[in-house]
Scaffold this motif. Structure first.
Motif, PDB file in Angstrom:
ATOM      1  N   VAL A   1       0.839  -1.206   0.000  1.00 28.27           N
ATOM      2  CA  VAL A   1       0.000   0.000   0.000  1.00 28.27           C
ATOM      3  C   VAL A   1       0.867   1.245   0.000  1.00 28.27           C
ATOM      4  CG1 VAL A   1      -1.705   1.326   1.303  1.00 28.27           C
ATOM      5  CG2 VAL A   1      -1.941  -1.161   1.124  1.00 28.27           C
ATOM      6  N   ARG A   2       1.875   1.271   0.868  1.00 30.13           N
ATOM      7  CA  ARG A   2       2.706   2.466   0.990  1.00 30.13           C
ATOM      8  C   ARG A   2       3.589   2.693  -0.236  1.00 30.13           C
ATOM      9  NH1 ARG A   2       2.391   0.462   6.246  1.00 30.13           N
ATOM     10  NH2 ARG A   2       4.197  -0.900   5.928  1.00 30.13           N
ATOM     11  N   ALA A   3       3.878   1.618  -0.977  1.00 33.94           N
ATOM     12  CA  ALA A   3       4.702   1.762  -2.181  1.00 33.94           C
ATOM     13  C   ALA A   3       3.861   2.056  -3.423  1.00 33.94           C
ATOM     14  CB  ALA A   3       5.511   0.481  -2.414  1.00 33.94           C
TER      15      ALA A   3
ATOM     16  N   VAL B   1       1.073  12.131   0.633  1.00 35.19           N
ATOM     17  CA  VAL B   1       2.083  11.215   1.138  1.00 35.19           C
ATOM     18  C   VAL B   1       1.374  10.051   1.802  1.00 35.19           C
ATOM     19  CG1 VAL B   1       3.884  12.950   1.436  1.00 35.19           C
ATOM     20  CG2 VAL B   1       2.266  12.531   3.300  1.00 35.19           C
ATOM     21  N   VAL B   2       1.915   8.871   1.612  1.00 37.09           N
ATOM     22  CA  VAL B   2       1.352   7.667   2.223  1.00 37.09           C
ATOM     23  C   VAL B   2       2.372   7.157   3.223  1.00 37.09           C
ATOM     24  CG1 VAL B   2       0.357   5.385   1.851  1.00 37.09           C
ATOM     25  CG2 VAL B   2       0.133   7.155   0.079  1.00 37.09           C
ATOM     26  N   THR B   3       1.973   7.076   4.478  1.00 35.94           N
ATOM     27  CA  THR B   3       2.905   6.680   5.529  1.00 35.94           C
ATOM     28  C   THR B   3       2.252   5.621   6.411  1.00 35.94           C
ATOM     29  OG1 THR B   3       4.361   7.509   7.282  1.00 35.94           O
ATOM     30  CG2 THR B   3       2.183   8.528   7.099  1.00 35.94           C
ATOM     31  N   GLY B   4       2.939   5.249   7.467  1.00 35.87           N
ATOM     32  CA  GLY B   4       2.444   4.221   8.373  1.00 35.87           C
ATOM     33  C   GLY B   4       3.571   3.328   8.825  1.00 35.87           C
ATOM     34  N   TYR B   5       3.196   2.192   9.398  1.00 34.76           N
ATOM     35  CA  TYR B   5       4.183   1.210   9.834  1.00 34.76           C
ATOM     36  C   TYR B   5       3.490  -0.139   9.857  1.00 34.76           C
ATOM     37  CZ  TYR B   5       7.777  -1.277  12.413  1.00 34.76           C
ATOM     38  OH  TYR B   5       8.747  -2.180  12.774  1.00 34.76           O
TER      39      TYR B   5
ATOM     40  N   LEU C   1      -8.254  -1.970  -3.203  1.00 36.05           N
ATOM     41  CA  LEU C   1      -8.075  -0.742  -2.429  1.00 36.05           C
ATOM     42  C   LEU C   1      -7.419   0.333  -3.281  1.00 36.05           C
ATOM     43  CD1 LEU C   1      -7.901   0.803   0.381  1.00 36.05           C
ATOM     44  CD2 LEU C   1      -5.611  -0.181   0.543  1.00 36.05           C
ATOM     45  N   ILE C   2      -6.371  -0.020  -3.994  1.00 37.15           N
ATOM     46  CA  ILE C   2      -5.635   0.962  -4.804  1.00 37.15           C
ATOM     47  C   ILE C   2      -6.511   1.445  -5.961  1.00 37.15           C
ATOM     48  CG2 ILE C   2      -3.637   1.253  -6.320  1.00 37.15           C
ATOM     49  CD1 ILE C   2      -2.181  -0.738  -4.374  1.00 37.15           C
ATOM     50  N   GLU C   3      -7.198   0.529  -6.617  1.00 36.62           N
ATOM     51  CA  GLU C   3      -8.073   0.924  -7.734  1.00 36.62           C
ATOM     52  C   GLU C   3      -9.206   1.829  -7.254  1.00 36.62           C
ATOM     53  OE1 GLU C   3      -9.400  -2.805  -9.162  1.00 36.62           O
ATOM     54  OE2 GLU C   3      -7.439  -3.403  -9.990  1.00 36.62           O
TER      55      GLU C   3
END
Length: 452
Positions: free
Chosen positions: A338-340, A354-358, A421-423
């Motif tokens: 998801v983050r990439a 920006v997409v962030t998280g852990y 999710l991405i689509e």
């Protein structure tokens, strides 16, 4: 005597007649979704009363790390129910095993007590810190949420004009209680040092989400967490890591194991029982032994449902599965996808994001750089953040449409779910742009904290 509701009245209308607002927690009443009635949940999915299906990334603010209604957890709870229910005296073998397991996994936990919620755990942590030190002040950080109790019910999602000021999330709190809490900036080690220079002799405790997930995801600087440990040690204050969200979800030893910084007390909850109502407080033996669960100790501790056999069984089954199966490997891999993969999609639409998280947690901020402090988050485009998520819900992909709220992946999510999710995100953002965006209501958001 109250009459039974007429058959023509809908479930949401019935709820609003007897439940204030129609829901049992403030953030469940989501604008535009006031009539949502949940009927069933399984794996990565839930269904509403009308039969509509949603892929769930909200996940009740994070507890079901294994997915909804995990069969192994459900089987353990059913088995416990065949032999035990709540007796409210003594201790069960399961409670002992759960405390031993947490003490084995979490670096700071020498002793462990169970609660029913994370809010109770943080409440007791601050109470015992004040008792142990004889001091008055508590330090928290802007953007961190530690539950509903008065000492910390402030400065979570604050409007710009409330940052740097007292910003309680509720009325009914005594001013003198608010005055006993110092609010500092997250990731600001110089601010921490200055606060201790001014008030160190009266600071009982510093409480922090090591990753402030109640505003999405602010990743901590190593120097910041080390500074908290150094200043608390130097001044004899109690360092409390609120790992209700980070604990277990980010690693079996919590963020403290990842960061290599050991607090004096740790609070946990949410994912440790995959959604069953449990909290835990653990830490240094000398502090934990002050609780009245030990005869003659001075700090009162009680709770009718603490250590309920069904909840304990759920926690033991969850932790066992986390240790035996590649749960973290799976959710981290999906989180990395998801983050990439989301950033180039959003960049192709010309949207600053920006997409962030852990690990299994991700969040898309509509701004041009990664945030480090809550002040940075004031640049987030609230209208886009809430608006695209509302459109996602309409397409059966559920990310909570409230400002700054994080999303979660579970062991039950698949690569196909991430593809969708991405689509769906691309389509929702494109549609939001075509409509010129929607006005964000930060004044409403500013009253909202987390859920414990």
């Amino acid at each position: 005597m109250n009459q039974q509701p007429a058959p023509s009245i809908s479930l949401p209308e019935r709820a609003r007649q007897v439940i204030p607002g129609g829901v049992n927690s403030g953030q469940r009443n989501v604008p535009g979704l006031a009539d949502l009635v949940i009927a069933r949940a399984q794996g990565a999915t839930f269904w509403d009363a009308g039969g509509r299906q949603y892929t769930d990334y909200h996940a009740a603010f994070g507890p079901p790390l294994l997915g909804h209604n995990d069969p192994d957890v459900a089987a353990a709870v059913a088995e416990a129910g065949r032999t035990l229910d709540l007796c409210g005296v003594g201790v069960t073998e399961g409670e002992i095993e759960l405390a031993e397991t947490l003490a084995e996994l979490v670096p700071s936990m020498e002793r462990v007590l169970l609660t029913s919620t994370g809010s109770e755990a943080t409440f007791h942590a601050l109470r015992v810190a004040r008792a142990a030190t004889g001091r008055r002040l508590v330090v928290k950080f802007q953007g961190c949420y530690h539950g509903w109790h008065d000492a910390v019910s402030m400065n979570v999602i604050s409007a710009p004009d409330r940052v740097g000021r007292r910003d309680p999330i509720s009325t009914g709190i005594l001013p003198e209680v608010l005055d006993a809490t110092l609010v500092l900036r997250f990731n600001d080690p110089d601010g921490v040092r200055a606060a201790f220079a001014d008030h160190g002799d009266d600071i009982a405790a510093v409480i922090v989400e090591p990753v402030p997930h109640n505003v999405g995801c602010l990743l901590p600087d190593a120097e910041f967490l080390r500074t908290l440990r150094e200043e608390c040690t130097r001044h004899g204050s109690v360092l409390v890591f609120d790992e209700v969200i980070t604990g277990v979800r980010h690693g079996l030893g919590g963020w403290q194991e990842i960061a290599g910084v050991t607090p004096d007390l740790t609070t946990m909850g949410k994912a440790i029982a995959n959604g069953y109502p449990v909290g835990a407080l653990g830490g240094r033996a000398d502090l934990m032994d002050l609780f009245s669960s030990r005869p003659g100790a001075p700090v009162f501790f009680a709770g009718t449902y603490n250590g309920h056999p069904a909840v304990v069984a759920a926690a033991l089954a969850t932790l066992r599965k986390l240790r035996e199966e590649p749960v973290h490997e799976h959710v981290f891999r999906l989180g990395d996808r998801v983050r990439a993969e989301l950033p180039p999609v959003l960049a192709s639409l010309g949207v600053p994001a920006v997409v962030t998280g852990y690990g299994s947690v991700f969040v898309t901020y509509f701004m041009d750089r990664l945030p480090k402090t809550y002040d940075d988050l004031l640049a987030n485009d609230t209208g886009m953040f809430v608006g695209y998520r509302r459109r996602m819900v309409d397409q059966g992909v559920f990310e909570l449409p409230l400002n700054l709220k994080r999303s979660h992946l579970s062991y039950a999510h698949t690569d196909a779910d991430v593809d969708r999710l991405i689509e769906t995100t691309e389509a929702a953002v494109r549609a939001q742009l075509a409509d010129g965006g929607a006005p964000g209501d930060l004044s409403t958001a500013s009253t909202m904290g987390g859920a414990r």
